[in-house]
Design a protein around this motif. Structure first.
Motif, short mmCIF file in Angstrom:
data_model
loop_
_atom_site.label_atom_id
_atom_site.label_comp_id
_atom_site.label_asym_id
_atom_site.label_seq_id
_atom_site.Cartn_x
_atom_site.Cartn_y
_atom_site.Cartn_z
N VAL A 52 35.85 38.36 43.16
CA VAL A 52 36.24 39.10 41.96
C VAL A 52 37.75 39.04 41.77
N GLU A 53 38.50 39.25 42.83
CA GLU A 53 39.97 39.15 42.73
C GLU A 53 40.38 37.78 42.23
N TYR A 54 39.76 36.74 42.76
CA TYR A 54 40.09 35.37 42.37
C TYR A 54 39.78 35.12 40.90
N ILE A 55 38.60 35.55 40.45
CA ILE A 55 38.21 35.34 39.05
C ILE A 55 39.15 36.09 38.11
N VAL A 56 39.46 37.34 38.43
CA VAL A 56 40.35 38.13 37.57
C VAL A 56 41.74 37.52 37.54
N ILE B 107 43.09 45.88 30.72
CA ILE B 107 42.06 44.84 30.62
C ILE B 107 41.72 44.21 31.98
N PRO B 108 42.69 43.88 32.85
CA PRO B 108 42.30 43.32 34.15
C PRO B 108 41.40 44.26 34.97
N LEU B 109 41.66 45.56 34.89
CA LEU B 109 40.83 46.52 35.61
C LEU B 109 39.41 46.55 35.03
N ILE B 110 39.32 46.58 33.72
CA ILE B 110 38.00 46.58 33.07
C ILE B 110 37.27 45.29 33.39
N LEU B 111 37.98 44.17 33.37
CA LEU B 111 37.38 42.88 33.68
C LEU B 111 36.86 42.85 35.12
N SER B 112 37.64 43.38 36.05
CA SER B 112 37.19 43.38 37.44
C SER B 112 35.97 44.28 37.62
N LEU B 113 35.90 45.40 36.90
CA LEU B 113 34.72 46.26 36.97
C LEU B 113 33.48 45.54 36.44
N ILE B 114 33.62 44.86 35.32
CA ILE B 114 32.49 44.14 34.73
C ILE B 114 32.03 43.02 35.66
N VAL B 115 32.96 42.24 36.17
CA VAL B 115 32.61 41.13 37.06
C VAL B 115 32.02 41.65 38.36
N GLY B 116 32.62 42.70 38.94
CA GLY B 116 32.13 43.26 40.19
C GLY B 116 30.72 43.82 40.08
N ILE B 117 30.48 44.62 39.05
CA ILE B 117 29.14 45.20 38.87
C ILE B 117 28.14 44.10 38.52
N GLY C 58 29.24 47.28 43.11
CA GLY C 58 30.09 46.60 42.12
C GLY C 58 31.42 47.30 41.92
N LEU C 59 31.40 48.62 41.93
CA LEU C 59 32.65 49.37 41.80
C LEU C 59 33.54 49.15 43.01
N VAL C 60 32.94 49.13 44.18
CA VAL C 60 33.71 48.89 45.41
C VAL C 60 34.27 47.47 45.41
N VAL C 61 33.44 46.51 45.04
CA VAL C 61 33.85 45.11 45.01
C VAL C 61 34.99 44.92 44.01
N ALA C 62 34.96 45.65 42.90
CA ALA C 62 36.01 45.53 41.89
C ALA C 62 37.37 45.99 42.42
N GLY C 63 37.36 46.84 43.44
CA GLY C 63 38.61 47.32 44.01
C GLY C 63 39.34 46.30 44.86
N GLY C 64 38.68 45.22 45.24
CA GLY C 64 39.32 44.18 46.03
C GLY C 64 39.00 44.28 47.51
N ALA C 65 39.43 43.30 48.25
CA ALA C 65 39.08 43.17 49.66
C ALA C 65 39.66 44.29 50.51
#
Length: 98
Positions: free
Chosen positions: A14-18, A32-42, A71-78
């Motif tokens: 997710v970090e890489y994609i964002v 927008i990057p935060l919203i994008l990471s949430l969408i991709v992570g979930i 997904g929410l956890v994954v959106a937060g990064g490694a």
């Protein structure tokens, strides 16, 4: 253990994609990057049906809720995933001791 490694991998992905998409986003007042990471992570967590709660020994009543939480956890990064694992293990140990 396999599920936990997959969650870490998804967080890195997710970090890489964002980070790839971030330069394409115009400067606006929205995070927008935060919203994008949430969408991709979930989305990724739902796609692969990974559930952090089950992986840590909890039993959610609905697997989709566990996937959304993952997904929410994954959106937060490694680094956020690592911190959360430590806290959840400690809380599970506290529950088991009671």
């Amino acid at each position: 253990m396999k599920e936990l490694l997959l969650i870490i991998f998804l967080a890195i992905l997710v970090e890489y994609i964002v980070n790839i998409i971030k330069p394409l986003i115009p400067d606006v007042n929205y995070p927008i990057p935060l919203i994008l990471s949430l969408i991709v992570g979930i989305g990724l967590a739902l796609l692969v049906q990974i559930d952090i709660l089950s992986a840590l020994g909890f039993e959610p009543r609905n697997i989709h809720i566990g996937c959304v939480v993952t997904g929410l956890v994954v959106a937060g990064g490694a680094s956020a995933v690592h911190e959360l694992f430590a806290k959840l293990r400690a809380s599970r140990d506290d529950i088991n001791c009671e």
